[in-house]
Scaffold this active site. Structure first.
Site, PDB file in Angstrom:
ATOM      1  N   HIS A  36       0.679  -1.065  -0.135  1.00 24.74           N
ATOM      2  CA  HIS A  36      -0.313   0.044   0.419  1.00 24.74           C
ATOM      3  C   HIS A  36       0.718   0.957   0.246  1.00 24.74           C
ATOM      4  O   HIS A  36       0.219   2.134  -0.652  1.00 24.74           O
ATOM      5  CB  HIS A  36      -0.962  -0.028   1.616  1.00 24.74           C
ATOM      6  CG  HIS A  36      -1.866  -0.701   1.298  1.00 24.74           C
ATOM      7  ND1 HIS A  36      -2.078  -2.208   1.748  1.00 24.74           N
ATOM      8  CD2 HIS A  36      -3.228  -0.581   0.293  1.00 24.74           C
ATOM      9  CE1 HIS A  36      -3.040  -3.047   1.707  1.00 24.74           C
ATOM     10  NE2 HIS A  36      -4.271  -2.227   0.704  1.00 24.74           N
ATOM     11  N   ASP A  91      -4.053  -5.169  -8.835  1.00 25.33           N
ATOM     12  CA  ASP A  91      -4.279  -4.128  -7.623  1.00 25.33           C
ATOM     13  C   ASP A  91      -4.582  -3.288  -7.863  1.00 25.33           C
ATOM     14  O   ASP A  91      -4.250  -2.518  -9.242  1.00 25.33           O
ATOM     15  CB  ASP A  91      -2.918  -4.701  -6.553  1.00 25.33           C
ATOM     16  CG  ASP A  91      -3.611  -4.414  -5.189  1.00 25.33           C
ATOM     17  OD1 ASP A  91      -4.547  -4.179  -4.916  1.00 25.33           O
ATOM     18  OD2 ASP A  91      -2.871  -4.836  -4.657  1.00 25.33           O
TER      19      ASP A  91
END
Length: 403
Positions: free
Chosen positions: A252, A322
């Site tokens: 992230h 993603d």
């Protein structure tokens, strides 16, 4: 809701059933010959039996076109910009269906629901999903990250997660995902980005609480069981290919990196993905993970990792990235442009690009426009965009409750 894996089997069963009926109804094609017993009278042979008039047997109706054939026809009739929209999945905040439909009208043809998109109760969630689904034809893919446990979007999902199921019998995993698929289906959600196939080395790993264990074979059994559990009610997604466990760190905010070689990967991180693909998972999510022993590029942008997924593991479904917003948040200047990242992912082999973090309505539209422009310039081969759009459209047709 039928999926690709179930739809094909159903059509085969229908075709076989129709063939059996035709045989049974045709002259001489149904019943067994009467048995001749010791007391039976012989059949006189003096006069020949008249030959009955030919009976017309109607030709069987042609099989309906497959979802793949219909998808190819739909995509063939699209412009480049329309094809670009098919391969983008975005996010808009809130539970107002008008805002979510507005996202689809701005370009992206897929929607991911995050926590801020969750309504007060399952009935309200279904009403929202139905309004979104009816806004375009075939219905868009509506996705969610519903792993359970640490990653739970639906507050009424209190089912066991990987944290609870580590080392459990695979039947318990199947039961959990069977029930979870019921929740998602009732909410009108058609894609679950929910099956973690990563193999962390130990409990210090970022992904440990979301993984099913530290042994590849144990994780593989759980992944297969999860795909079996979701069955024909939701499209299953394996993540994060080629394996978040090997590459330490949180994707992230960085690009986790490992020097694991391809041979080492085959004996470890590849095992659960191979099991999930064999079980029929329709999607594989590509991680922003760098395996320097294979390619210096993050897997989500690496032609080599898409080749490995297709050629070495035999995956034929949709490869989805993603969230590309995570890639731009890595701090690496080479990946600061979300439009360029999306075009690079498509060119490398992605079929669906996902964009959530920091994405506005304008950015979603820019990504669609950028993919179309890159295709027109030849940076993305035209047939690559067609291939990606056909794969996504096939899933939409399979998942559309109106189909």
């Amino acid at each position: 809701m039928g999926t690709v894996r179930k739809t094909r089997l159903t059509r085969i069963a229908v075709a076989l059933g129709a063939a059996a009926v035709l045989v049974a109804c045709s002259p001489g094609g149904g019943g067994a010959a009467p048995e001749l017993t010791a007391t039976s009278s012989p059949v006189p042979s003096a006069a020949p039996t008249p030959t009955p008039a030919p009976t017309h047997v109607p030709s069987p109706s042609p099989d309906p076109p497959t979802d793949e054939a219909r998808a190819a026809e739909l995509v063939a009739g699209m412009s480049t910009i329309e094809r670009a929209g098919v391969v983008v999945m975005g996010h808009a905040p809130g539970t107002d269906p008008a805002a979510l439909v507005g996202l689809l009208e701005s370009g992206p043809q897929g929607l991911i629901l995050m926590g801020d998109n969750v309504a007060a109760d399952p009935d309200a969630q279904r009403l929202m999903s139905d309004e979104v689904a009816s806004s375009i034809t075939p219905a868009p893919l509506i996705a969610i990250d519903e792993e359970g446990g640490d990653v739970t979007r639906l507050p009424w999902d209190d089912l066991p997660s990987a944290r609870d199921l580590k080392g459990a019998d695979p039947s318990a995993v199947t039961a959990a995902f069977d029930a979870r698929a019921d929740l998602l289906g009732a909410a009108g959600i058609t894609v679950n980005f929910g099956i973690v196939a990563d193999v962390p080395p130990d409990d210090s790993s970022f992904i440990f609480s979301r993984a099913y264990g530290t042994d590849p074979e144990v994780v593989a059994h759980a992944v297969r069981a999860a795909v079996d559990g979701e069955g024909d009610r939701v499209l299953s997604t394996l993540k994060h290919f080629p394996g978040h466990g090997a590459a330490s760190g949180d994707s992230h905010s960085s690009i986790p990196t490992t020097d694991e070689t391809y041979v080492e990967w085959l004996g470890s991180d590849a095992v659960p993905f191979a099991a999930g693909i064999d079980a029929g998972a329709e999607l594989v999510m590509m991680g922003h993970l760098r395996f320097t022993g294979v390619d210096e590029l993050p897997a989500s942008l690496s032609p080599e990792w898409y080749r490995i997924l297709r050629d070495d593991l035999g995956f034929e479904g949709v490869a989805v990235t993603d969230d590309l917003g995570m890639l731009t948040s890595s701090g690496e200047g080479a990946y600061a442009d979300p439009v360029a990242n999306a075009a690079s992912a498509l060119g490398a082999g992605a079929d669906l690009v996902l964009t959530v973090v920091g994405a506005s309505a304008e950015e979603h539209a820019s990504i669609v426009d950028g993919i179309a422009a890159a295709t027109e310039r030849g940076e993305i081969p035209a047939d690559r965009l067609v291939e990606a759009a056909e794969r996504v459209m096939t899933l939409r047709l399979a998942a559309d409750p109106g189909e």
